[in-house]
Structure formats: C-alpha cells, structure tokens
Design a protein around this motif. Structure first.
Motif, PDB file in Angstrom:
ATOM      1  N   UNK A 287      -4.481 -16.774  -7.678  1.00  0.00           N
ATOM      2  CA  UNK A 287      -3.707 -18.008  -7.597  1.00  0.00           C
ATOM      3  C   UNK A 287      -3.130 -18.440  -8.945  1.00  0.00           C
ATOM      4  N   UNK A 288      -3.636 -17.883 -10.042  1.00  0.00           N
ATOM      5  CA  UNK A 288      -3.175 -18.286 -11.372  1.00  0.00           C
ATOM      6  C   UNK A 288      -2.077 -17.382 -11.920  1.00  0.00           C
ATOM      7  N   UNK A 289      -1.690 -16.373 -11.185  1.00  0.00           N
ATOM      8  CA  UNK A 289      -0.781 -15.354 -11.700  1.00  0.00           C
ATOM      9  C   UNK A 289       0.551 -15.960 -12.144  1.00  0.00           C
ATOM     10  N   UNK A 290       1.049 -15.459 -13.266  1.00  0.00           N
ATOM     11  CA  UNK A 290       2.313 -15.932 -13.833  1.00  0.00           C
ATOM     12  C   UNK A 290       3.380 -14.852 -13.858  1.00  0.00           C
ATOM     13  N   UNK A 291       2.978 -13.604 -13.968  1.00  0.00           N
ATOM     14  CA  UNK A 291       3.945 -12.503 -14.035  1.00  0.00           C
ATOM     15  C   UNK A 291       3.569 -11.434 -13.015  1.00  0.00           C
ATOM     16  N   UNK A 292       4.525 -11.063 -12.164  1.00  0.00           N
ATOM     17  CA  UNK A 292       4.317 -10.025 -11.160  1.00  0.00           C
ATOM     18  C   UNK A 292       5.437  -9.006 -11.262  1.00  0.00           C
ATOM     19  N   UNK A 293       5.081  -7.778 -11.598  1.00  0.00           N
ATOM     20  CA  UNK A 293       6.038  -6.676 -11.718  1.00  0.00           C
ATOM     21  C   UNK A 293       5.587  -5.584 -10.767  1.00  0.00           C
ATOM     22  N   UNK A 294       6.405  -5.255  -9.781  1.00  0.00           N
ATOM     23  CA  UNK A 294       6.021  -4.285  -8.755  1.00  0.00           C
ATOM     24  C   UNK A 294       7.215  -3.376  -8.501  1.00  0.00           C
ATOM     25  N   UNK A 295       7.050  -2.090  -8.816  1.00  0.00           N
ATOM     26  CA  UNK A 295       8.101  -1.106  -8.582  1.00  0.00           C
ATOM     27  C   UNK A 295       7.657  -0.150  -7.496  1.00  0.00           C
ATOM     28  N   UNK A 296       8.481   0.011  -6.484  1.00  0.00           N
ATOM     29  CA  UNK A 296       8.135   0.852  -5.344  1.00  0.00           C
ATOM     30  C   UNK A 296       8.082   2.323  -5.727  1.00  0.00           C
ATOM     31  N   UNK A 297       7.131   3.030  -5.154  1.00  0.00           N
ATOM     32  CA  UNK A 297       7.058   4.481  -5.336  1.00  0.00           C
ATOM     33  C   UNK A 297       7.918   5.208  -4.313  1.00  0.00           C
ATOM     34  N   UNK A 298       8.441   4.475  -3.332  1.00  0.00           N
ATOM     35  CA  UNK A 298       9.284   5.052  -2.282  1.00  0.00           C
ATOM     36  C   UNK A 298      10.557   4.222  -2.195  1.00  0.00           C
ATOM     37  N   UNK A 299      11.452   4.457  -3.118  1.00  0.00           N
ATOM     38  CA  UNK A 299      12.633   3.606  -3.264  1.00  0.00           C
ATOM     39  C   UNK A 299      13.413   3.478  -1.960  1.00  0.00           C
ATOM     40  N   UNK A 300      13.583   2.230  -1.526  1.00  0.00           N
ATOM     41  CA  UNK A 300      14.402   1.936  -0.362  1.00  0.00           C
ATOM     42  C   UNK A 300      13.722   2.135   0.967  1.00  0.00           C
ATOM     43  N   UNK A 301      12.448   2.551   0.987  1.00  0.00           N
ATOM     44  CA  UNK A 301      11.800   2.844   2.264  1.00  0.00           C
ATOM     45  C   UNK A 301      10.724   1.828   2.642  1.00  0.00           C
ATOM     46  N   UNK A 302      10.359   0.962   1.726  1.00  0.00           N
ATOM     47  CA  UNK A 302       9.328  -0.033   2.028  1.00  0.00           C
ATOM     48  C   UNK A 302      10.006  -1.314   2.519  1.00  0.00           C
ATOM     49  N   UNK A 303       9.950  -1.532   3.820  1.00  0.00           N
ATOM     50  CA  UNK A 303      10.556  -2.711   4.436  1.00  0.00           C
ATOM     51  C   UNK A 303       9.470  -3.586   5.048  1.00  0.00           C
ATOM     52  N   UNK A 304       8.294  -3.599   4.410  1.00  0.00           N
ATOM     53  CA  UNK A 304       7.137  -4.258   5.000  1.00  0.00           C
ATOM     54  C   UNK A 304       7.106  -5.758   4.777  1.00  0.00           C
ATOM     55  N   UNK A 305       7.877  -6.271   3.824  1.00  0.00           N
ATOM     56  CA  UNK A 305       7.794  -7.686   3.472  1.00  0.00           C
ATOM     57  C   UNK A 305       8.254  -8.575   4.627  1.00  0.00           C
ATOM     58  N   UNK A 306       7.465  -9.589   4.931  1.00  0.00           N
ATOM     59  CA  UNK A 306       7.777 -10.548   5.990  1.00  0.00           C
ATOM     60  C   UNK A 306       7.952 -11.946   5.401  1.00  0.00           C
ATOM     61  N   UNK A 307       8.626 -12.810   6.157  1.00  0.00           N
ATOM     62  CA  UNK A 307       8.868 -14.167   5.699  1.00  0.00           C
ATOM     63  C   UNK A 307       7.564 -14.925   5.478  1.00  0.00           C
ATOM     64  N   UNK A 308       6.602 -14.714   6.359  1.00  0.00           N
ATOM     65  CA  UNK A 308       5.322 -15.404   6.214  1.00  0.00           C
ATOM     66  C   UNK A 308       4.647 -15.030   4.903  1.00  0.00           C
TER      67      UNK A 308
END
Length: 524
Positions: A287-308
């Motif tokens: 809950x305290x996180x200030x910086x989030x850097x996330x690079x996909x290992x499968x460019x363009x294929x991860x469509x898992x993110x949902x609005x919730x």
C-alpha cells in the motif's frame, strides 16, 4: 585501502593442525628444538636437501620402510606449511587491527556503502575485514544482478540471511549488456529516478523474443527467504528489482510481495508473470508503493488487465508517483482510470503498449490526476493516433499540463491514421509542433518518425535545464498544419469524453475487452 594491510589467499585459510605431541610439554620442547635447529640453517640448497634425504633412504633396504619415511616427510612438511600459514595470518590480522585507522563501527559504515561484489572481495581480504563485513548493515542494499546467470538460490538465501531485518533493497536477476541498465533494451536511453527507457529499435513486426531471455539458474523459490524469521526479513524492504528470472511464476511473486508490506519501489523486467495477478498482489500487500515499473516479457500478448484491477490499484496505492507499464495491451479507458486516479502521479511510461490510441489524454491536463505529470512516454505505441497526438499538443498550447517537462511521442512504425490504424502516418504536418515549442520552451519534445525511404525525419527538441538525462541531438521542425487540425477536429479536446462507457472509448474497444478472439487479429 591502507597499503600496510596484509592479505592472504582464502584457500589457505585452514586451521592449524592439532598434534598430540604438542599436548605433552616435553614433546613440545623437543619439536621446538628440532624446528629451531632446522630453521637455523642460513641456507639450505635444494640439491643438498635432496641428497641428504636420498642418503637417509639408503640406510633402509626395506621398501616399506622407505615408503613410510617418504609419507611421514610429506605429512610433516604439510603440517609445517599449515602451521606457518596460520601464524602468518594471525600476525597479519594483529597488524591490521593496529594499523587500520577506522574503528569497527565506522568500518562497518564504510562497508555498507559498497556494492555487494566489492563487499565480498573486502570480506576475503583478512580476518579484520571479514569480521566487519559480517554485520547485517553491510547487506542492507543487495545488488545480485549479473550479466550472465551466476547467482543461484543458495547465494540469494545466504545474502538475505546475512542482512536479516536490516534488508532495505534487493536487486536480483540477469541484466544483459555491459552498459545496459535495468529496463533497457536498445539505444535510446534516458534516466529519471532510476527508471530507464530504451525502445527505439523495437519493431511490432518482429516475432522474435527480446534479448535477455536465457535460462537463469534462479528458480521460483529464490525470493522465499524474504518470508524468513516470521516475515521480519522482508518487512522493511523498500526496493525490489527483478530482471529476467524466467522460472518465476505468479504464485511465487505474490508470496514474495506479501512479505514486503513496506515496499516503495518495484521493478519487474522479463518475468513470465501476468499483469493482472501482479497488480492484485501489489494492491493487496504494498500500500505504500511509490514507483511501479513493469515490462512485459510477452510484448503485446498480455491482455489480462481488468477495470476492477485498475480501480483497486488506485484505491489501495494512492502514493504512486511513477507508473511504467510497458509492452502490455492497455485500452484507453483503463489507462485513463490509472492516470486520472493517482493524485500524485508525475511520471508515466506506456512505451511499446498495444491498443492505446491516445484518447485517454482528453481533458486530463485540467483535472486532478493528470495536471501533475512531468514525464509522459508513449514511444512506439502501435495504435497511437495522429489526431489524438495533435489534440494533446493543442491542449498543451492552451495551457494544460503545465508541469510537463518531457514528452516522447515517437513511433518507428508511424502514427495511426484517424480512420484506419493500418494506414500509418509518417509525417506530423497535422500537429502544431512549432506552436508547442514556442509556447513551452522548457518542454523537451521527442517526436521521431520514419520517412517513406526508411530514414528518419528531423525530430523536435527544446533546451531545458533538468535533472533528467536525455539525448540532445534532436532539432526543431516547423509545421504550419495547426489550422488544419483545428478545423478538422470533430470534437473539442477540452470537452470531457469521460462520461459513460468507461471514459467514452470507441465501441470497438469495449468489444475487444469482452472478446479476446477479436483482439488477436490486431497483432501483425
């Protein structure tokens, strides 16, 4: 290091052999007399020693006796060597303790500033340094990244165990290239708050895997020591950077994040973990996180993110100031939820992401959650539309995004046209670039696009004094197409399209959200 300090080879650090003869005072005295006589010889030529030993063997006709004498000589010679090495190390340690100018507490403080590899080298130098280097404070910031797979689970566990509750930072995995920094892949590099973006050579038509995917000897349980000591080991960890650990999975990463409730900086590059699952873990535990850097290992294929998931992240992690989600399928209404939701957000990077058209930027600069942006990176976003970029630049001229100091809207494949993203735009005649440069001289604008012959047109740049390290080779380019944009724009940029249908996205994007089968055809 003090030049007077003695060092010794770690391989010679063996304990002095105990001898039953030394337990008896009389035998000890006899041994000392023999050694004194033997060592009192001013010179003992090798040939003379060989000749004397051969003469000794001549007095024994029995081969067994001769072999026994030879074996005893080898054993005693080895014992004498070990005794001399032990005494040498002991004297060197005493000498170092007297000659080293710093007290132990200050020495530990100095060692805590060393990188992990240098600390290990110092620890192997002498007993004095070895003792100081065992203090947990020396291992508060662990950097176990390598250019090739070297570090295994045992090394990670040992280092984390040494740090104990003092652990504050952990970098782990394989970083490829002598000059490559975490998160970087290709030549274009800029740095801000340790974030590195490097995507200029990426091609959407390249089906090959990215560089840096060799198998690592780290396994999925390499982070399990963070849960040690009843969870106390990872409880105060502030920074966790993970690179190209192929065997890491969603469950293992989730367990590791659950052990790090104080995490402020999370960087993930090249891990085969799902975006949605990872963000759920972050929302639940960090809950305290200030910086989030996330690079996909499968460019363009991860469509898992949902609005919730987006809403939960915004609600649970309100302190995020830097957000980088690279190489994922990110629809505009989801991106808008994130950017508009984080009230402290200053740094945004959605490079190499699919599906982003740029419509999420509409009316963002005058609202909470977008007006604090200082850096915006939309480099090589395949579906980024030219008309949306033009609207965004017009909004900057109008006075929105007042704090923005760096903008990257380059695209190696060209920007998508308004009607059909297959029709790529290789010029920026519709964009009011010159007006932006005049209105905002402090803005560093990067806009690189390919020409029809495969070369690149001039990009745009303005001088700025900033802590951000950026390429300075870009030059200005004039454009008189702003009036065309203003007359052909179908809707006012300042009007909020965020009402209904998740920020007013096109119906096609809502269909794509519901049916993954219809999304797949977008990939070249």
């Amino acid at each position: 290091m003090n030049p007077l300090l003695h060092s010794s080879s770690p391989s010679s650090k063996r304990p002095c052999p105990s001898s039953s003869s030394l337990e008896n005072p009389n035998n000890s005295s006899r041994v000392e007399n023999v050694l004194r006589s033997f060592l009192s010889l001013s010179e003992l030529p090798s040939l003379s020693l060989h000749h004397s030993f051969d003469n000794l063997l001549l007095h024994h006709d029995d081969d067994d006796d001769a072999n026994a004498i030879i074996n005893r000589a080898i054993t005693m010679g080895t014992m004498l060597l070990h005794a001399a090495e032990y005494s040498s190390r002991k004297r060197a340690s005493n000498h170092n303790s007297l000659s080293w100018p710093l007290p132990p507490d200050l020495t530990i403080k100095v060692f805590s500033m060393l990188d992990t590899q240098s600390l290990c080298y110092a620890s192997a130098t002498c007993s004095l340094f070895n003792k100081c280097a065992k203090d947990p404070m020396c291992y508060a910031n662990l950097d176990l990244t390598t250019l090739v797979p070297k570090v295994n689970n045992a090394v990670v566990a040992t280092m984390i165990q040494r740090a104990g509750k003092a652990l504050r930072s952990l970098k782990l995995g394989v970083v490829h290239g002598a000059s490559a920094l975490p998160g970087s892949c290709q030549p274009f590099v800029y740095c801000m708050r340790n974030a590195v973006v490097d995507v200029s050579n990426f091609s959407w038509n390249d089906k090959r895997s990215r560089q840096g995917r060799e198998s690592s000897i780290l396994t999925r349980c390499c982070l399990s020591p963070l849960s040690g000591d009843g969870g106390a080991t990872g409880a105060l960890l502030r920074k966790l950077h993970l690179y190209n650990i192929e065997r890491m999975d969603n469950a293992s990463l989730g367990v590791a994040l659950s052990a790090c409730p104080s995490l402020l900086d999370l960087e993930i590059v090249g891990l085969h973990v799902e975006l949605r699952t990872t963000l759920i873990s972050v929302s639940s535990c960090c809950h305290l996180i200030e910086r989030l850097f996330f690079e996909s290992s499968k460019t363009g294929r991860d469509d898992s993110l949902k609005m919730q998931t987006c809403s939960e992240l915004v609600h649970s992690c309100p302190n995020i100031t830097s957000l980088s989600l690279r190489g994922f399928k990110l629809h505009d209404f989801k991106v808008r939820t994130l950017v508009k939701g984080f009230q402290k957000l200053k740094y945004v990077d959605f490079s190499t992401s699919y599906s982003i058209t740029g419509s999420f930027l509409r009316n963002l600069g005058s609202s909470n959650g977008g007006n604090l942006l200082e850096v915006l990176i939309l480099r090589d976003c395949m579906h980024l539309k030219e008309i949306e970029v033009a609207r965004f630049l017009t909004a900057i001229i109008a006075g929105d995004f007042k704090l923005l100091v760096h903008l990257d809207i380059s695209n190696r494949e060209g920007l998508a046209s308004e009607a059909d993203w297959y029709n790529r735009c290789f010029n920026c005649s519709v964009m009011p670039v010159q007006q932006v440069l005049e209105a905002r001289p402090n803005l560093h604008l990067v806009a690189e696009y390919p020409l029809a012959d495969g070369s690149y047109m001039e990009a745009f740049d303005t001088d700025m004094n900033s802590d951000i390290s950026l390429p300075s080779q870009l030059s200005s380019h004039t454009s008189d197409g702003s009036s065309i944009f203003l007359s052909t724009s179908e809707s006012s940029y300042s009007s909020d399209h965020g009402s209904g249908n998740e920020d007013g996205e096109d119906a096609s994007y809502l269909i794509f959200e519901q049916s993954s089968d219809e999304v797949e055809f977008l990939a070249p």
